[in-house]
Design a protein around this motif. Sequence first.
Motif, short mmCIF file in Angstrom:
data_model
loop_
_atom_site.label_atom_id
_atom_site.label_comp_id
_atom_site.label_asym_id
_atom_site.label_seq_id
_atom_site.Cartn_x
_atom_site.Cartn_y
_atom_site.Cartn_z
N TYR A 151 -70.54 -1.52 66.79
CA TYR A 151 -70.99 -2.81 66.26
C TYR A 151 -69.98 -3.89 66.60
O TYR A 151 -68.85 -3.60 67.02
CB TYR A 151 -71.21 -2.72 64.75
N ASP A 166 -63.65 -25.72 57.42
CA ASP A 166 -64.19 -24.38 57.26
C ASP A 166 -63.32 -23.49 58.14
O ASP A 166 -63.44 -23.47 59.36
CB ASP A 166 -65.66 -24.34 57.70
N SER A 193 -62.77 -17.16 54.47
CA SER A 193 -63.67 -16.08 54.06
C SER A 193 -62.94 -14.75 54.21
O SER A 193 -62.27 -14.52 55.23
CB SER A 193 -64.91 -16.05 54.96
N THR A 209 -68.58 -18.65 50.94
CA THR A 209 -69.62 -19.67 50.77
C THR A 209 -69.44 -20.41 49.45
O THR A 209 -69.48 -21.65 49.41
CB THR A 209 -71.02 -19.03 50.85
N ARG A 241 -73.05 -9.57 69.08
CA ARG A 241 -73.84 -10.52 68.28
C ARG A 241 -73.84 -11.87 68.97
O ARG A 241 -72.85 -12.24 69.61
CB ARG A 241 -73.25 -10.66 66.87
#
Length: 370
Positions: free
Chosen positions: A8, A157, A181, A63, A312
């Motif tokens: 992955y 961010d 995050s 978030t 991805r």
Amino acid sequence: MSTSKPIYVTQPDLPPLDDLIPMLEQIWDSRILTNGGPFHQQLEDALCEYLGVPYISLFANGTIALVTAIRALGITGEVITTPYSFVATAHALLWNDLTPVFVDIEPTTLNLDPAKIEAAITPQTTAILPVHCYGNPCDVEAIEDIADRHSLQVVYDAAHAFGVKCHCGSILNHGDLSVLSFHATKVFNTLEGGAIVCQDADTKRYIDQLKNFGFTSETTVVETGINGKMNEFNAAVGLLQLQHVDPAIEHRETIDVAYRQGLKDIPGIRCHSPSEPTRSNYSYFPIFVEDDYPLTRDQLYDKLKANGINGRRYFYPLITEFTMYWDLEDSVPADLSVAKDVAERVICLPIYSELSIDKVKSIVKQIVSI
Ligand code: T4K
């Protein structure tokens, strides 16, 4: 079709389970599970030291930290941001009833293009929300200059920018606030988690109030706060993760080098190569599929997937493609051609601390063999 285990885009790091057990025993003994317990406090201190930042407030996820950071600054009206990011960036604006105004990215860094920001400023603009995309620093000086001249606030961010340093130290010390995050897929994870970095004690106190419903004492609520607190389990995991994050980043660097070496002479495959920060975290390895590669981006993506390699397409589609952003009158992008082009070409290849160099070579071989 490959018969080996799929790979992955990332695989979360976890600390040795044996190290966690005594910490869980402490939680079980004390019955302090959340609301600013001892592991939460220890992790805030440890992260301030590790990251080289003055104040940090831990959150349940990135978030809710973004939503709270924007709220803490009392931002109103329009906010200039990038369409080339994870959707949470712009969602945090909508959750604060703000209007995102999307500005194109700069082709080398893939961050908000400072040269295009000023044209998007209106009397309603109060802030800029840039993203250090893939952990590569924004042009913080140029953004600061624009913000100062137009009295705008800046929230970075910094979800991808854990541990990233620029010429003047931690990249997280730029802007009014920076938001991290600690999601499972990030370089440093607490399973789920996040944080706001701020520069003074009053702001930290205010953010701590906001993430705890607005309480200032047992019986006093002064703000319409939210529940954004990180619990003791996540904080304990974070304390252990911190002990292993440097070797993890070092291994990521060797993967980055191996990909670059393997892909450097392949016509039609371009690696992302902005100028290196003083310290990178190698959080992603994006490649761009150009017209002279024999397959389109999606054909390559599908082919790799069929062979067990799950890259991805971060960040495709652009945020502006999601329906909730279509009808925002003031957000209508003037020209997002750079972002659109990049979003059509990108594949983030697998990169994580347990990915072996042999596996990296086999991924490269598949891209080369086409
Ligand atoms: N701002 C930016 C710029 C961000 O990139 C993000 C998050 C945020 C804000 C918001 O922060 P948080 O609220 O999430 O803290 C992932 C992550 O869920 C998301 O955190 C991240 N950005 C985004 C870039 O990527 P997905 O939908 O691609 O995740 P998912 O579940 O498909 O995971 C990707 C791969 O990772 C899986 O195919 C397998 C592996 N994986 C994933 C998880 C969750 C594991 O092996 N174990 C796991 O537990 O969004």
